[in-house]
Scaffold this active site. Structure first.
Site, PDB file in Angstrom:
ATOM      1  N   GLU A 146       0.798  -1.247  -0.079  1.00  0.00           N
ATOM      2  CA  GLU A 146      -0.036  -0.112   0.088  1.00  0.00           C
ATOM      3  C   GLU A 146       0.743   0.999   0.049  1.00  0.00           C
ATOM      4  O   GLU A 146       1.673   1.550   0.983  1.00  0.00           O
ATOM      5  CB  GLU A 146      -0.739  -0.016   1.311  1.00  0.00           C
ATOM      6  CG  GLU A 146      -1.988   1.048   1.113  1.00  0.00           C
ATOM      7  CD  GLU A 146      -2.944   1.117   2.430  1.00  0.00           C
ATOM      8  OE1 GLU A 146      -3.201  -0.008   2.889  1.00  0.00           O
ATOM      9  OE2 GLU A 146      -3.499   2.022   2.706  1.00  0.00           O
TER      10      GLU A 146
ATOM     11  N   LYS B 223      -7.347  -1.357  11.527  1.00  0.00           N
ATOM     12  CA  LYS B 223      -6.602  -1.804  10.263  1.00  0.00           C
ATOM     13  C   LYS B 223      -5.318  -0.816   9.928  1.00  0.00           C
ATOM     14  O   LYS B 223      -4.222  -1.168   9.546  1.00  0.00           O
ATOM     15  CB  LYS B 223      -7.737  -1.733   8.954  1.00  0.00           C
ATOM     16  CG  LYS B 223      -7.171  -1.936   7.684  1.00  0.00           C
ATOM     17  CD  LYS B 223      -6.473  -1.102   6.967  1.00  0.00           C
ATOM     18  CE  LYS B 223      -6.036  -1.677   5.416  1.00  0.00           C
ATOM     19  NZ  LYS B 223      -5.406  -0.730   4.635  1.00  0.00           N
TER      20      LYS B 223
ATOM     21  N   ASP C 143       4.845 -14.189  11.354  1.00  0.00           N
ATOM     22  CA  ASP C 143       3.764 -14.721  10.888  1.00  0.00           C
ATOM     23  C   ASP C 143       2.438 -13.695  11.100  1.00  0.00           C
ATOM     24  O   ASP C 143       1.801 -13.411  12.111  1.00  0.00           O
ATOM     25  CB  ASP C 143       3.192 -15.888  11.777  1.00  0.00           C
ATOM     26  CG  ASP C 143       1.820 -16.623  11.302  1.00  0.00           C
ATOM     27  OD1 ASP C 143       0.915 -15.974  10.698  1.00  0.00           O
ATOM     28  OD2 ASP C 143       1.747 -17.745  11.741  1.00  0.00           O
TER      29      ASP C 143
ATOM     30  N   HIS D 149      -2.521  10.389   0.700  1.00  0.00           N
ATOM     31  CA  HIS D 149      -2.383   8.961  -0.246  1.00  0.00           C
ATOM     32  C   HIS D 149      -2.667   8.937  -1.518  1.00  0.00           C
ATOM     33  O   HIS D 149      -1.628   8.234  -2.101  1.00  0.00           O
ATOM     34  CB  HIS D 149      -3.813   8.044   0.497  1.00  0.00           C
ATOM     35  CG  HIS D 149      -3.891   6.957  -0.049  1.00  0.00           C
ATOM     36  ND1 HIS D 149      -3.209   5.812   0.415  1.00  0.00           N
ATOM     37  CD2 HIS D 149      -4.671   6.117  -1.118  1.00  0.00           C
ATOM     38  CE1 HIS D 149      -3.543   4.810  -0.227  1.00  0.00           C
ATOM     39  NE2 HIS D 149      -4.479   5.084  -1.043  1.00  0.00           N
TER      40      HIS D 149
HETATM   41  C1  MEV Z   1      -5.824   2.996   5.184  1.00  0.00           C
HETATM   42  O1  MEV Z   1      -5.094   2.000   4.627  1.00  0.00           O
HETATM   43  C2  MEV Z   1      -5.858   2.836   6.611  1.00  0.00           C
HETATM   44  C3  MEV Z   1      -6.885   4.365   7.228  1.00  0.00           C
HETATM   45  O2  MEV Z   1      -8.233   3.891   6.750  1.00  0.00           O
HETATM   46  C4  MEV Z   1      -6.751   3.916   8.677  1.00  0.00           C
HETATM   47  C5  MEV Z   1      -7.818   4.849   9.436  1.00  0.00           C
HETATM   48  O3  MEV Z   1      -8.862   5.194   8.799  1.00  0.00           O
HETATM   49  O4  MEV Z   1      -7.589   5.095  10.609  1.00  0.00           O
HETATM   50  C6  MEV Z   1      -6.492   5.404   6.654  1.00  0.00           C
END
Ligand code: MEV
Length: 440
Positions: free
Chosen positions: A85, A277, A293, A390
Site C-alpha cells: 500500500e 486496520k 507470521d 494517500h
Molecule cells: C488505510 O489503509 C488506513 C486508514 O483507513 C486507517 C484509518 O482510517 O484510521 C487511513
C-alpha cells in the site's frame, strides 16, 4: 466440469507446472513471461525461495522500504517495512520523525507467555480427572524433556499446565492448557511438538493409571490468542507540540479533535475495524519484513480488540491539563530466530537493519510502528482528509496504469502539485494532453 483434476502436480518440474498451467488456464504469454521473469538470477537464492512453500513457479515481489527516525526507548532505529500500500511507509516515517523530536516512543513488554491446548473428552467425573492429572503431571512434563531441553537452555520451556473444563455448554469436554516461554523464537513448532507428544503420553497414562473412564484426545495445537504475550507503547507531550502542525488549529484543538476521533473508534466497531486496520498497516509491514507470521498477529490482535465483548480500538488517548498521551496495547507473538526469520535472506537483512533485536525488542518496534501509523492516519483524517497524502503517493501507480510517458507523467505530476489526486482527473488530463499533442 471445465478442465480436469490433476494428480501428482507437486511432482512436476517447474516448467512442466507452467506448461500445465498454460493449457489449463489459457495463460497469456505476458503472464508466463512475468512468472519466468521474477526468478532470482542466483540459483542458490532461488533455491531458498523454492523451499519456503510448495508448488511454486515464481517469486512474488513486494517492495521493502525503510522508515527512519524511530526513537524507541531512547534507541534510534530504522524500521524495515514490506507493504503493497502506497503511503503507509511515508506516513509511518512522518510520525516517527515528529515523535523523535518529542521524546520518542516508550514501549514496555507486559508479558511473554504463549500457550497451547490439548483438547479432549473424558467420560468420568471432573474430580477424578483432576486427581488423576495431579498424579501424572510430573510424568507428562518428563515425557517432553527431550523436546524442551534445548529451549530450556535458551531460557524457555513449559511454564505451567492445568486442566480446564469447557463448562456446561460443552459437558465432558476439557483441555490441558499449557503455557510456554519460547525465548527468541515465535515458537509455533516447539509448542506443537510438545503438545502432540504430551497428548500421546496423557492418553496412555490415563489408560494405565487413571480411574477407569474413557479419555479421547480431540486435537493438540498452540493457541494464536496470546493475551499474556503483550506490549504497550505510548507517546506523550504537551499539546503545544502540535501548534505548528496545522495552520488553522491550535495544538490544543488538534489534540481534542484527535481524542474525539479515537473515542469514535473505541465506541463504534465499524470505525474500530478501519482504525485498527490502520494500526496493522504499520505492524504487518514490519512483521512481513522480519519473516514473522502476520496471520497469527492479526487474528490475535482482533480477538484482543474484542476482549470486552465489543470490537474496539487497540489504541487510546488521554488528555488532561494540556498533556496528551497516545498509547497502543496489543498482544504480539513474534520471533527473531527460527522459521522464515532465519530462512528468508531479506528477513535476515531486516533484522540486521533493526540491529539484531531480541524478540521483546521486536515487539516494541512493531508496536511503535503500529502507533506511528495510527497517529499519521488520524492526523490526516482530522485535518486534510486521507486522500490528499494517500493519492499523492499513489499517483505513480495511476500513471503506470494509464501508461503515461515520462513527459506526460511530469505534466500530470506538476498539475497535481497543489491538488488532491484522483484517477478520473488524471485520466481526463492525460486524454486532453494527448489530444493537444497527438505525437507525444
Ligand atoms: C488505510 O489503509 C488506513 C486508514 O483507513 C486507517 C484509518 O482510517 O484510521 C487511513
Amino acid at each position: 466440469m471445465p478442465g480436469h483434476i490433476i494428480h501428482g502436480f507437486s511432482k512436476l518440474s517447474r516448467s512442466e507446472k507452467l506448461t500445465w498451467l498454460r493449457d489449463q488456464e489459457k495463460l497469456s504469454e505476458a503472464a508466463l513471461a512475468h512468472l519466468n521473469g521474477h526468478l532470482h538470477p542466483d540459483p542458490k537464492l532461488q533455491g531458498i525461495y523454492e523451499e519456503i512453500s510448495e508448488n511454486n513457479v515464481s517469486n512474488y515481489y513486494l517492495p521493502l522500504g525503510l522508515a527512519p527516525n524511530f526513537l524507541i526507548n531512547g534507541i534510534l532505529r530504522t524500521v524495515p517495512m514490506v507493504t503493497e500500500e502506497s503511503s503507509v511507509i511515508a506516513a509511518a516515517s512522518h510520525a516517527a520523525k515528529f515523535w523523535a523530536m518529542h521524546g520518542g516512543f516508550h514501549a514496555e513488554v507486559l508479558g511473554i507467555l504463549k500457550n497451547g491446548q490439548i483438547h479432549f473428552t473424558w467420560s468420568g467425573s471432573e474430580r477424578e480427572l483432576h486427581n488423576a492429572f495431579a498424579m501424572i503431571k510430573e510424568e507428562l512434563l518428563q515425557s517432553v524433556e527431550s523436546i524442551t531441553r534445548r529451549m530450556e537452555e535458551r531460557g524457555g520451556g513449559v511454564e505451567s499446565l492445568e486442566i480446564r473444563a469447557m463448562g456446561p455448554a460443552l459437558a465432558g469436554f476439557y483441555q490441558l492448557f499449557v503455557t510456554f516461554r519460547t525465548a527468541e523464537a515465535m515458537g509455533a513448532n516447539f509448542i506443537n511438538s510438545v503438545l502432540e507428544t504430551m497428548a500421546g503420553k496423557f492418553s496412555s497414562l490415563m489408560k494405565e493409571k487413571g480411574p477407569g473412564g474413557i479419555l479421547e484426545i480431540i486435537m493438540s495445537i498452540l493457541s494464536n490468542y496470546t493475551p499474556d504475550c503483550r506490549v504497550n507503547c505510548h507517546v506523550e507531550g504537551d499539546t503545544h507540540i502540535f501548534d505548528p502542525l496545522v495552520p488553522t488549529m491550535t495544538g490544543e484543538e488538534f489534540a481534542r479533535k484527535f481524542m474525539n476521533a479515537v473515542q469514535v473508534a473505541i465506541h463504534d466497531p465499524y470505525r474500530a475495524v478501519t482504525h485498527n486496520k490502520g494500526i496493522f498497516n504499520g505492524m504487518d509491514a514490519v512483521i512481513l519484513a522480519t519473516g514473522n507470521d502476520f496471520r497469527a498477529v492479526e487474528a490475535c490482535g482482533h480477538a484482543f480488540a474484542s476482549r470486552n465483548g465489543t470490537y474496539s480500538s487497540l489504541s487510546n488517548v488521554e488528555l488532561s491539563n494540556g498533556q496528551f498521551r497516545f498509547s497502543l496495547e496489543t498482544p504480539l507473538a513474534v520471533g527473531t530466530i527460527g522459521g522464515t526469520t532465519t530462512i528468508h535472506p531479506l528477513a535476515g537483512a531486516s533484522l540486521e537493519i533493526l540491529g539484531h533485536p531480541t524478540a521483546e525488542q521486536l515487539m516494541e518496534v512493531v508496536a511503535a510502528t503500529g502507533l506511528a501509523s495510527n497517529f499519521s492516519a488520524l492526523r490526516s483524517l482530522i485535518t486534510t482528509g486521507i486522500q490528499r497524502g494517500h493519492m499523492k503517493m499513489h499517483l505513480g501507480n495511476i500513471l503506470r496504469q494509464l501508461k503515461a510517458t515520462p513527459v506526460e507523467s511530469e505534466m500530470i505530476r506538476s498539475h497535481f502539485r497543489d491538488r488532491t489526486v484522483s484517477y478520473a482527473e488524471a485520466s481526463s488530463l492525460l486524454e486532453s494532453i494527448r489530444n493537444q499533442n497527438p505525437k507525444q
